[in-house]
Enzyme design. Structure first.
Site, PDB file in Angstrom:
ATOM      1  CD1 TRP A  27      63.190  35.027   5.035  1.00  0.00           C
ATOM      2  CD2 TRP A  27      63.348  33.439   3.598  1.00  0.00           C
ATOM      3  NE1 TRP A  27      63.382  34.312   6.153  1.00  0.00           N
ATOM      4  CE2 TRP A  27      64.138  32.943   5.709  1.00  0.00           C
ATOM      5  CE3 TRP A  27      64.122  32.870   3.296  1.00  0.00           C
ATOM      6  CZ2 TRP A  27      64.323  31.899   5.475  1.00  0.00           C
ATOM      7  CZ3 TRP A  27      64.172  31.557   3.370  1.00  0.00           C
ATOM      8  CH2 TRP A  27      64.226  31.448   4.324  1.00  0.00           C
ATOM      9  NE  ARG A  28      65.789  37.346   8.909  1.00  0.00           N
ATOM     10  CZ  ARG A  28      65.544  36.730   9.680  1.00  0.00           C
ATOM     11  NH1 ARG A  28      66.499  36.812  10.401  1.00  0.00           N
ATOM     12  NH2 ARG A  28      64.660  36.599  11.056  1.00  0.00           N
ATOM     13  CD  GLU A  40      57.576  35.014   5.969  1.00  0.00           C
ATOM     14  OE1 GLU A  40      56.566  34.524   6.926  1.00  0.00           O
ATOM     15  OE2 GLU A  40      57.846  35.848   6.482  1.00  0.00           O
ATOM     16  CD  GLN A  45      51.786  25.072  12.090  1.00  0.00           C
ATOM     17  OE1 GLN A  45      52.107  23.650  12.068  1.00  0.00           O
ATOM     18  NE2 GLN A  45      52.812  26.150  11.845  1.00  0.00           N
ATOM     19  CG  LEU A  83      58.515  22.732   1.254  1.00  0.00           C
ATOM     20  CD1 LEU A  83      59.857  23.017   1.907  1.00  0.00           C
ATOM     21  CD2 LEU A  83      58.619  23.964   0.292  1.00  0.00           C
ATOM     22  CE1 TYR A  85      50.278  20.030   6.728  1.00  0.00           C
ATOM     23  CE2 TYR A  85      51.784  21.765   7.616  1.00  0.00           C
ATOM     24  CZ  TYR A  85      50.282  20.449   8.121  1.00  0.00           C
ATOM     25  OH  TYR A  85      50.833  20.558   9.590  1.00  0.00           O
ATOM     26  CE1 TYR A 123      54.013  35.260  10.191  1.00  0.00           C
ATOM     27  CE2 TYR A 123      53.966  34.700   8.818  1.00  0.00           C
ATOM     28  CZ  TYR A 123      54.587  34.966   9.562  1.00  0.00           C
ATOM     29  OH  TYR A 123      56.156  35.447   9.195  1.00  0.00           O
ATOM     30  CG  ASP A 141      55.127  33.671  14.082  1.00  0.00           C
ATOM     31  OD1 ASP A 141      54.881  34.143  15.278  1.00  0.00           O
ATOM     32  OD2 ASP A 141      56.423  32.847  13.561  1.00  0.00           O
ATOM     33  CB  CYS A 201      65.662  33.440  30.452  1.00  0.00           C
ATOM     34  SG  CYS A 201      64.228  32.792  29.718  1.00  0.00           S
ATOM     35  CB  CYS A 204      66.191  36.924  26.760  1.00  0.00           C
ATOM     36  SG  CYS A 204      64.946  38.159  25.727  1.00  0.00           S
ATOM     37  CB  CYS A 210      60.910  38.929  30.421  1.00  0.00           C
ATOM     38  SG  CYS A 210      59.838  36.985  30.213  1.00  0.00           S
TER      39      CYS A 210
END
Length: 358
Positions: A27-28, A40, A45, A83, A85, A123, A141, A201, A204, A210
């Site tokens: 989807w990118r 999306e 979840q 999948l 839900y 969202y 999210d 971290c 990051c 941060c």
DNA sequence: CACACGTGGGC
DNA sequence: TGCCCAAGTGT
């Protein structure tokens, strides 16, 4: 460096990192708002690795909103099988139908209108608006709350709904107006790959901004209260054949757990009586030649089924409970079924369970 | 607000 | 093993 004293520096670090390090996800490779919308909804979840094959199949089957709008519900649910839900699928189709019917097939480009679509909450609205249309809207999210709770040392309980407003306000203050898509996705990508529950971290790109890292408290955030465990419900599933070898199934109710999916006769075991007796008392179904198939636990978010499954044949050949019908094996294959039912079905058909595999 | 709503993976 | 988690929404 405090993030609010150098928002530009933070944006630059985040965007540069995202643009160079982002995962190559299906989807990118598109900005088609319908495809972004589908992704999306599937990602709600649900893990990226799980979604990828479902997304590919779904887009191949329903390449346009018109195609999805025309789809039959059983076929749609079959595409969603496994999948979870499942109301997401029906809501997505309802939303798409609305766009086709009332918006000339154009996904709305403002939060007010897009939020009226079924299944599009705060969202998803922000995600589609920012990713597909480049509109600077928040898309908060779980990832975003985890990332920002650490960067800004926000200690509010993120399981309380009103806490999300804090993060939405923060995002609207920080968001890159030139590339809201990369900004929102960058925050999520960071949360998914580096600022994970056990954060990495040292990798990051925005570590210097941060506050939690500054204080060595990154693993304490975000704050979330415990969820209580669900009840355990013993159930018996009966795969029942008639003399022609056809299988008895029903469609579950249109609301509630596993809505509109198909299942074998199934009863909750609330008493000390045998599964077979319970089946007769609850469904009026008399069976013969009962044999065990398999037993297993199926854990939902809010409850657990302790499943015992049986193979049986109809005793008197005639009485079929209300709502139940017989299907050939080929038809059973094509019906959308919840995972526990698929498990039993696969075992009947010579399948293995984990105990057999090894 | 609190809870229903699936599933599979990680430790 | 049991618990937590994962790109939330509807009621």
């Amino acid at each position: 460096m405090h993030i609010l004293e150098n928002k530009e520096g933070f944006r630059h670090s985040l965007l540069h990192w995202y643009r160079t390090e982002k995962r190559d996800l299906p989807w990118r490779r598109t900005s088609n708002p319908y495809y972004i919308w589908v992704s999306e909804v599937m990602l709600q979840q649900t893990r990226v690795d799980t979604v990828i094959p479902y997304y590919e199949r779904f887009i191949a089957k329903y390449p346009t909103m018109e195609k999805l709008a025309e789809a039959e519900e059983n076929e749609l649910l079959k595409m969603w099988e496994g999948l979870g839900y499942y109301s997401r699928a029906r809501n997505l189709q309802a939303g798409v139908r609305e766009v086709v019917a009332n918006y000339e097939g154009n996904v709305p480009t403002n939060r007010k209108e897009i939020s009226t679509l079924k299944g599009v909450g705060p969202y998803t609205a922000g995600a589609v608006l920012s990713i597909a249309f480049g509109i600077p809207e928040h898309a908060v999210d779980g990832n975003v709350m985890r990332v920002l709770s650490r960067i800004l040392l926000i200690e509010e309980d993120i399981t309380i709904p009103r806490t999300k407003r804090i993060f939405e306000d923060v995002v609207m203050d920080l968001i890159d107006k030139q590339d809201p898509s990369s900004f929102n996705q960058g925050l999520m990508e960071l949360g998914a790959t580096i600022c994970t529950p056990k954060p990495k971290c040292l990798l990051c790109p925005v570590r210097e901004y941060c506050q939690a890292y500054d204080e060595g408290r990154q693993e304490e955030l975000p704050v979330r209260t415990r969820k209580k465990r669900g009840k355990v419900i013993p159930v018996a599933i009966f795969s029942v054949q008639n003399e022609q070898g056809e299988w008895l199934l029903r469609q579950r109710p249109e609301n509630g757990l596993l809505a509109n999916l198909w299942e074998f006769p199934m009863v909750e075991l609330t008493t000390n009586e045998s599964a077979e007796e319970t089946l007769f008392k609850q469904l009026g179904l008399k069976v013969d030649a009962v044999s065990d198939i398999m037993s297993f636990k199926h854990i939902f978010t809010h409850l657990t089924w302790e499943v015992k499954s049986y193979c049986a044949v109809l005793k008197n050949g005639k009485r079929v409970p209300d709502g139940y019908k017989f299907f050939t094996a080929t038809e059973v294959e094509e019906l959308p079924k919840p995972v526990p039912v698929v498990k039993v079905w696969d075992m009947i058909n010579g399948g293995e369970n984990e105990n057999d595999k090894k």
